[in-house]
Design an enzyme around this catalytic site. Structure first.
Site, PDB file in Angstrom:
ATOM      1  N   ILE A 152       0.826  -1.207   0.000  1.00  0.00           N
ATOM      2  CA  ILE A 152       0.000   0.000   0.000  1.00  0.00           C
ATOM      3  C   ILE A 152       0.860   1.257   0.000  1.00  0.00           C
ATOM      4  O   ILE A 152       0.600   2.203  -0.747  1.00  0.00           O
ATOM      5  CB  ILE A 152      -0.954  -0.009   1.208  1.00  0.00           C
ATOM      6  CG1 ILE A 152      -2.035  -1.084   1.022  1.00  0.00           C
ATOM      7  CG2 ILE A 152      -1.603   1.362   1.402  1.00  0.00           C
ATOM      8  CD1 ILE A 152      -2.919  -1.294   2.238  1.00  0.00           C
ATOM      9  N   ASP A 191      13.852   3.009  11.223  1.00  0.00           N
ATOM     10  CA  ASP A 191      13.107   2.111  12.093  1.00  0.00           C
ATOM     11  C   ASP A 191      11.982   2.917  12.730  1.00  0.00           C
ATOM     12  O   ASP A 191      12.226   3.754  13.610  1.00  0.00           O
ATOM     13  CB  ASP A 191      14.024   1.526  13.163  1.00  0.00           C
ATOM     14  CG  ASP A 191      13.301   0.574  14.107  1.00  0.00           C
ATOM     15  OD1 ASP A 191      12.071   0.381  13.960  1.00  0.00           O
ATOM     16  OD2 ASP A 191      13.971   0.018  15.000  1.00  0.00           O
ATOM     17  N   ASN A 246       1.792   5.083   7.185  1.00  0.00           N
ATOM     18  CA  ASN A 246       1.354   3.799   6.646  1.00  0.00           C
ATOM     19  C   ASN A 246       1.934   2.585   7.367  1.00  0.00           C
ATOM     20  O   ASN A 246       1.423   1.478   7.207  1.00  0.00           O
ATOM     21  CB  ASN A 246       1.739   3.721   5.155  1.00  0.00           C
ATOM     22  CG  ASN A 246       1.436   2.363   4.557  1.00  0.00           C
ATOM     23  OD1 ASN A 246       0.280   1.956   4.482  1.00  0.00           O
ATOM     24  ND2 ASN A 246       2.477   1.636   4.167  1.00  0.00           N
ATOM     25  N   SER A 302      -7.336   0.044   9.363  1.00  0.00           N
ATOM     26  CA  SER A 302      -7.764  -1.243   8.813  1.00  0.00           C
ATOM     27  C   SER A 302      -9.217  -1.469   9.185  1.00  0.00           C
ATOM     28  O   SER A 302      -9.687  -0.955  10.209  1.00  0.00           O
ATOM     29  CB  SER A 302      -6.911  -2.378   9.383  1.00  0.00           C
ATOM     30  OG  SER A 302      -7.487  -3.645   9.101  1.00  0.00           O
ATOM     31  N   TYR A 309      -3.877  -6.393  16.848  1.00  0.00           N
ATOM     32  CA  TYR A 309      -3.887  -5.611  15.608  1.00  0.00           C
ATOM     33  C   TYR A 309      -5.179  -4.809  15.493  1.00  0.00           C
ATOM     34  O   TYR A 309      -5.163  -3.618  15.167  1.00  0.00           O
ATOM     35  CB  TYR A 309      -3.738  -6.553  14.419  1.00  0.00           C
ATOM     36  CG  TYR A 309      -3.732  -5.871  13.064  1.00  0.00           C
ATOM     37  CD1 TYR A 309      -2.617  -5.171  12.626  1.00  0.00           C
ATOM     38  CD2 TYR A 309      -4.846  -5.950  12.220  1.00  0.00           C
ATOM     39  CE1 TYR A 309      -2.604  -4.550  11.379  1.00  0.00           C
ATOM     40  CE2 TYR A 309      -4.839  -5.346  10.975  1.00  0.00           C
ATOM     41  CZ  TYR A 309      -3.715  -4.642  10.559  1.00  0.00           C
ATOM     42  OH  TYR A 309      -3.711  -4.034   9.329  1.00  0.00           O
ATOM     43  N   LYS A 341      -5.421  -0.650  15.572  1.00  0.00           N
ATOM     44  CA  LYS A 341      -5.992   0.029  14.412  1.00  0.00           C
ATOM     45  C   LYS A 341      -7.235   0.828  14.816  1.00  0.00           C
ATOM     46  O   LYS A 341      -7.526   1.874  14.229  1.00  0.00           O
ATOM     47  CB  LYS A 341      -6.323  -0.973  13.314  1.00  0.00           C
ATOM     48  CG  LYS A 341      -5.086  -1.530  12.607  1.00  0.00           C
ATOM     49  CD  LYS A 341      -4.198  -0.429  12.045  1.00  0.00           C
ATOM     50  CE  LYS A 341      -3.101  -0.944  11.141  1.00  0.00           C
ATOM     51  NZ  LYS A 341      -2.185   0.125  10.678  1.00  0.00           N
ATOM     52  N   LEU A 393       1.097 -10.282   2.807  1.00  0.00           N
ATOM     53  CA  LEU A 393       0.520 -11.251   3.735  1.00  0.00           C
ATOM     54  C   LEU A 393      -0.466 -12.189   3.052  1.00  0.00           C
ATOM     55  O   LEU A 393      -0.431 -13.404   3.265  1.00  0.00           O
ATOM     56  CB  LEU A 393      -0.163 -10.503   4.881  1.00  0.00           C
ATOM     57  CG  LEU A 393      -0.935 -11.352   5.895  1.00  0.00           C
ATOM     58  CD1 LEU A 393       0.023 -12.225   6.680  1.00  0.00           C
ATOM     59  CD2 LEU A 393      -1.738 -10.454   6.831  1.00  0.00           C
TER      60      LEU A 393
END
Length: 250
Positions: free
Chosen positions: A19, A64, A91, A139, A152, A156, A191
Site C-alpha cells: 500500500i 526504524d 502507513n 484497517s 492488531y 488500528k 501477507l
C-alpha cells in the site's frame, strides 16, 4: 475530476512496498515530490527508482519506525530534501496479531506511536506550508472485534480514534487529518499472497467474505489516499474511509 499535486511535497512513512509503495507512486504520478522511508534498504532503493522514473524529486531513507529519534531525524531529513512538507502519510504497521505481549508491543510501537511521533514531527512543517494533510492508514480490523488479530484490531481502532482527535485539534492550524481503513489487500510478497500458499483455508474464507468477489489492490487504496489529501476533500477532516469491496458489511 483531475487530482494534481504538482509543487506539493509528500512524505510516506512506510513507503517501500504494498500500500505504501502504491501511495508514493500515486502522488509522484500526480506531480508531487515524494520522500519514503522503511527499514529495508533494497525495497527503498527499488521504489525510489520507480518514483524517480516519473520525473519528480525523490528522497528515500532507511528508518526504524519503532524508534522515536529515528522518526524525528527522518522527518527533518525529508523536509530538508523536499523543501518542506505538505502531506504526511502514516502507513507503517508492526502487523502484531493474537493477544501476545510481542503482538501488542509491535502494534503499539509502530501502528500507534509511529503515527503519533511522525505527525508531531511533521506538524511544524505543515504549518509553515500554510496547512496541509495527514493521512493515517488503519484497517477494517479496527472497526469491530477480532478473535484472530486481537492486538492488531485494537491498535488500528486506536488509529481511527486518534485520527478524529487530530482532525479536531489541528483544524485551527488548517491541517486536515483523515484515515483509510483498507480491507484485505493482495500484492506480491504480501501477507495475503503468502496465506494463499501457506493457509489456503484462511485465504478462501476471507475471499468468500468479500461481496465484490476478490481481494483489493494497493492501487485502490492509493486512489482514495490521493483524493483525501487533495483540494477536492477540503471540507473533510477527522474521518475514516473504508475501502474494502464491502468486506466489512458482512
Amino acid at each position: 475530476m483531475q487530482i494534481n499535486f504538482s509543487g506539493q511535497r509528500v512524505v510516506v512513512a512506510g513507503g517501500s512496498r504494498g500500500i505504501g509503495r502504491s501511495i508514493a507512486l500515486g502522488f509522484a504520478g500526480a506531480g508531487a515530490s515524494v520522500s519514503i522511508c522503511a527499514r529495508g534498504q533494497s525495497g527503498l532503493d527499488a521504489t525510489a527508482q520507480e518514483i524517480s522514473a516519473l520525473g519528480v524529486k525523490v528522497h528515500a531513507l532507511a528508518c526504524d519506525l519503532a524508534d522515536k529519534e529515528a522518526i524525528e531525524a527522518y522527518i527533518a531529513a525529508a523536509a530538508d530534501a523536499l523543501g518542506g512538507i505538505d502531506v504526511l502519510v502514516n502507513n507503517a504497521s508492526g502487523f502484531g496479531g493474537g493477544d501476545s505481549e510481542e503482538g501488542w508491543k509491535k502494534g503499539f510501537d509502530i501502528d500507534v506511536m509511529a503515527t503519533v511521533r511522525a505527525s508531531n514531527a511533521a506538524i511544524p512543517y505543515l504549518e509553515r506550508s500554510g496547512g496541509g494533510a495527514i493521512l493515517n492508514i488503519s484497517s477494517i480490523s479496527g472497526l469491530g472485534a477480532s478473535a484472530r488479530s486481537t492486538s492488531y484490531a485494537a491498535v488500528k481502532a486506536a488509529v481511527i480514534n486518534y485520527t478524529m482527535s487530530q482532525g479536531l485539534t489541528l483544524a485551527r492550524k488548517k491541517i486536515r487529518v483523515n484515515a483509510i481503513a483498507p480491507g484485505s489487500i493482495e500484492f506480491p510478497g504480501g501477507l495475503w499472497e503468502e496465506n494463499k500458499k501457506s493457509n489456503p483455508q484462511l485465504y478462501k474464507a476471507i475471499f468468500d467474505s468479500i461481496p465484490w468477489g476478490r481481494l483489493g489492490k494497493p492501487e485502490e487504496i492509493a486512489n482514495a489516499a490521493l483524493f483525501l489529501c487533495s483540494k477536492h476533500a477540503s471540507w473533510i477532516t477527522g474521518q475514516t474511509l473504508t475501502v474494502d469491496g464491502g468486506q466489512a458489511l458482512g
